[in-house]
Design a protein around this motif. Structure first.
Motif, short mmCIF file in Angstrom:
data_model
loop_
_atom_site.label_atom_id
_atom_site.label_comp_id
_atom_site.label_asym_id
_atom_site.label_seq_id
_atom_site.Cartn_x
_atom_site.Cartn_y
_atom_site.Cartn_z
N ALA A 73 -54.21 44.79 1.72
CA ALA A 73 -52.35 44.39 1.84
C ALA A 73 -52.11 45.39 3.29
N GLU A 74 -52.49 46.76 3.17
CA GLU A 74 -51.77 48.37 3.92
C GLU A 74 -51.98 47.58 5.28
N LEU A 75 -53.59 47.19 5.36
CA LEU A 75 -54.15 47.35 5.99
C LEU A 75 -53.42 46.17 7.61
N MET A 76 -52.95 44.81 6.58
CA MET A 76 -52.35 44.31 7.27
C MET A 76 -50.90 44.19 7.46
N GLU A 77 -50.09 45.11 6.81
CA GLU A 77 -48.24 46.14 7.50
C GLU A 77 -48.96 47.45 8.36
N ALA A 78 -49.88 47.25 8.35
CA ALA A 78 -50.36 48.52 9.70
C ALA A 78 -51.22 47.65 10.82
N ASP A 79 -51.33 46.19 10.43
CA ASP A 79 -51.80 46.19 11.95
C ASP A 79 -50.81 45.78 13.30
N ALA A 80 -50.34 45.53 13.94
CA ALA A 80 -48.91 45.74 14.40
C ALA A 80 -49.96 43.86 15.40
N ASN A 81 -50.93 44.06 15.73
CA ASN A 81 -51.09 43.44 16.21
C ASN A 81 -51.60 41.48 15.92
N HIS A 82 -52.37 42.59 14.55
CA HIS A 82 -52.54 41.48 13.70
C HIS A 82 -53.25 40.48 14.26
N ASP A 83 -54.13 40.92 14.53
CA ASP A 83 -55.86 40.70 15.03
C ASP A 83 -57.31 41.17 13.87
N GLY A 84 -56.14 41.59 13.27
CA GLY A 84 -57.95 41.62 11.38
C GLY A 84 -58.56 42.97 12.03
N ARG A 85 -57.52 44.19 13.00
CA ARG A 85 -58.80 44.73 13.41
C ARG A 85 -57.72 46.62 13.07
N ILE A 86 -58.46 47.85 12.70
CA ILE A 86 -57.80 49.06 12.60
C ILE A 86 -58.18 49.89 14.46
N ASN A 87 -56.96 50.12 14.58
CA ASN A 87 -57.24 50.90 16.06
C ASN A 87 -56.81 52.26 15.28
N SER A 88 -56.24 53.39 15.98
CA SER A 88 -56.64 54.25 15.92
C SER A 88 -54.88 54.64 16.12
N GLU A 89 -54.01 54.15 16.72
CA GLU A 89 -52.23 54.27 16.54
C GLU A 89 -51.97 53.61 15.68
N GLU A 90 -52.64 52.25 14.64
CA GLU A 90 -52.71 51.36 13.92
C GLU A 90 -53.28 52.40 12.38
N LEU A 91 -54.04 53.44 12.36
CA LEU A 91 -54.40 53.63 11.36
C LEU A 91 -53.95 54.99 10.96
N LYS A 92 -52.84 56.03 12.38
CA LYS A 92 -51.89 56.49 11.96
C LYS A 92 -50.71 56.06 11.12
N VAL A 93 -50.75 54.73 11.14
CA VAL A 93 -49.24 54.25 10.82
C VAL A 93 -49.98 54.28 9.34
N LEU A 94 -51.03 53.54 9.09
CA LEU A 94 -51.29 53.52 7.57
C LEU A 94 -51.27 55.55 6.95
N LEU A 95 -51.98 55.82 7.27
CA LEU A 95 -51.74 56.85 6.83
C LEU A 95 -50.80 57.82 6.99
N ARG A 96 -49.47 57.01 7.48
CA ARG A 96 -47.98 57.67 7.45
C ARG A 96 -47.00 57.02 6.09
N LYS A 97 -47.96 55.87 5.62
CA LYS A 97 -47.08 55.84 4.86
C LYS A 97 -48.06 56.61 3.23
#
Length: 417
Positions: free
Chosen positions: A54-78
């Motif tokens: 659920a948290e991965l999907m929330e951080a996944d800005a482009n909804h591609d089912g994958r996490i890049n470096s920017e999305e990882l930072k969004v995840l960790l900022r939670k």
């Protein structure tokens, strides 16, 4: 009509397929699937997998089912209570470099969390920041080790806890260690005797003359060690595991100590000649010794840094206890030089006392690095900047913060004690 156009335009910006929370269960065991195949989860249960996805999907800005470096930072900022801003930026940069700008699937991230937590649960007490990976293995996140060659280094911003340095001693265990320890004790005794360090009260001039002279020498070992390791990497045509960068950072750090101190005290010509003579003599000795026995040299520096920690502790206590009106007491409120405030992030009103505490923390770091380097084996990655170790720590801190006491069902077993 206008409303219809808005709805059509909005529909075009939303992916037609949104990743769903999914996992496989075989014989009561959860599995995840990524490009490497199917992985059976050892620690995570259904609740944990759902919450992480659920948290991965929330951080996944482009909804591609994958996490890049920017999305990882969004995840960790939670989880800002667990990860500092600088730590998040560092991990984002390290992930980008390690993956060459690529990304990972949700399932690979979950698999990595599971592996990190299971390893910690089955091997309690292991400090993931300092463990060696002598046998290269593929990390679950798929991060490479090449980035360690150019991302190692950088200066930390110390917390209050890190500034509270404890004086430690690594006992000699073999002949090399005993020779190194004896050499340092002999040098310390002679230097204290001829500079009358333990005679009379501490003063600003007394401290500065000692500190400036020692820092001109202290910046030599890291550079010499880095030079020899660099040449060996060229001869063997192999990577150095990040050690060259670490030693260069140590040399640069010691140089910053010097450049800061000379803003507080300008040495005379005779003193400068003494510095040149001391540097030439020590560089010749240390270079020759490093070519013969690097372990001796790192142990020697480790013991030198133990003495440095003791010296700066004496200075700090002297400043804190100095009677009001004395020149030493002035350092409790005197603003540190701009170069020092910037380098150590002391703030606009950082004092000389704050500066001394930061420098002591540096010396404690050099102490630990060199004692560790004295025991390294060929091929071992620099454990202070091993990407795999750092990501293991990130995954453990992330899942522990995600599933803390007081939140819905943890989904994780209690850590082994």
């Amino acid at each position: 009509m206008m409303m219809r156009r808005v709805l059509v335009r909005a529909a075009r910006t939303v992916p037609r397929t949104v990743p769903q929370v999914s996992f496989l269960s075989t014989n009561s065991k959860l599995t995840v699937t990524d490009s490497d195949g199917i992985h059976e989860l050892q620690s995570l249960d259904v609740g944990a997998v759902r919450r992480i996805k659920a948290e991965l999907m929330e951080a996944d800005a482009n909804h591609d089912g994958r996490i890049n470096s920017e999305e990882l930072k969004v995840l960790l900022r939670k989880h800002k209570g667990t990860f500092k801003d600088r730590e998040i930026e560092e991990l984002g940069e390290l992930f980008y470099a390690s993956k060459a700008g690529g990304s990972i699937s949700y399932d690979r991230f979950i698999h990595a969390v599971d592996v990190a937590h299971h390893t910690q649960a089955t091997a309690p007490g292991v400090d993931a920041n300092l463990h060696f990976r002598a046998t290269p293995t593929q990390h679950p996140l798929g991060v490479g080790k090449c980035s360690v060659e150019y991302l190692a280094g950088g200066h930390p911003v110390y917390s209050e806890e890190e500034l509270d340095v404890k004086l430690t001693h690594t006992p000699p265990v073999n002949l090399t260690d005993n020779i190194a320890f004896g050499t340092v004790k002999l040098l310390r005794w002679n230097f204290d005797f001829f500079t009358r360090w333990n005679v009379g009260d501490l003063t600003q001039q007394k401290i500065m003359l000692r500190a400036i002279f020692l820092e001109t020498i202290a910046a030599v070992p890291g550079f010499v060690g880095a030079m020899f390791r660099h040449f060996r990497a060229l001869r063997s045509m192999q990577r150095d595991g990040g050690w060259t960068n670490l030693l260069l950072e140590e040399a640069e750090n010691e140089k910053l100590h010097l450049l800061t101190f000379i803003r507080l005290y300008e040495p005379g010509l005779l003193f400068r000649w003494a510095v040149i003579a001391g540097q030439v003599a020590f560089a010749g000795f240390f270079g020759s010794a490093y070519a013969i026995n690097p372990a001796y040299c790192h142990r020697l520096v480790g013991y030198v840094e133990e003495e440095a920690c003791a010296t700066y502790t004496k200075i700090i206590k002297g400043i804190e206890a100095a009677p009001g009106g004395s020149d030493l007491a002035a350092w409790r409120t005197e603003i540190a030089p701009a170069i020092g405030r910037a380098y150590w992030h002391l703030g606009e009103n950082g004092t000389v006392l704050d500066l001394m505490k930061a420098i002591r923390a540096d010396e404690a770091n050099h102490r630990d690095v060199n004692h560790l380097a004295a025991g390294i084996k060929p091929g071992q990655i620099n454990p202070f900047y091993d990407p795999a170790a750092k990501f293991d720590q990130m995954l453990l801190k992330y899942v522990d913060d995600l599933l803390t006491i007081g939140r819905p069902a943890t989904g994780l077993p209690q850590k082994a004690t």
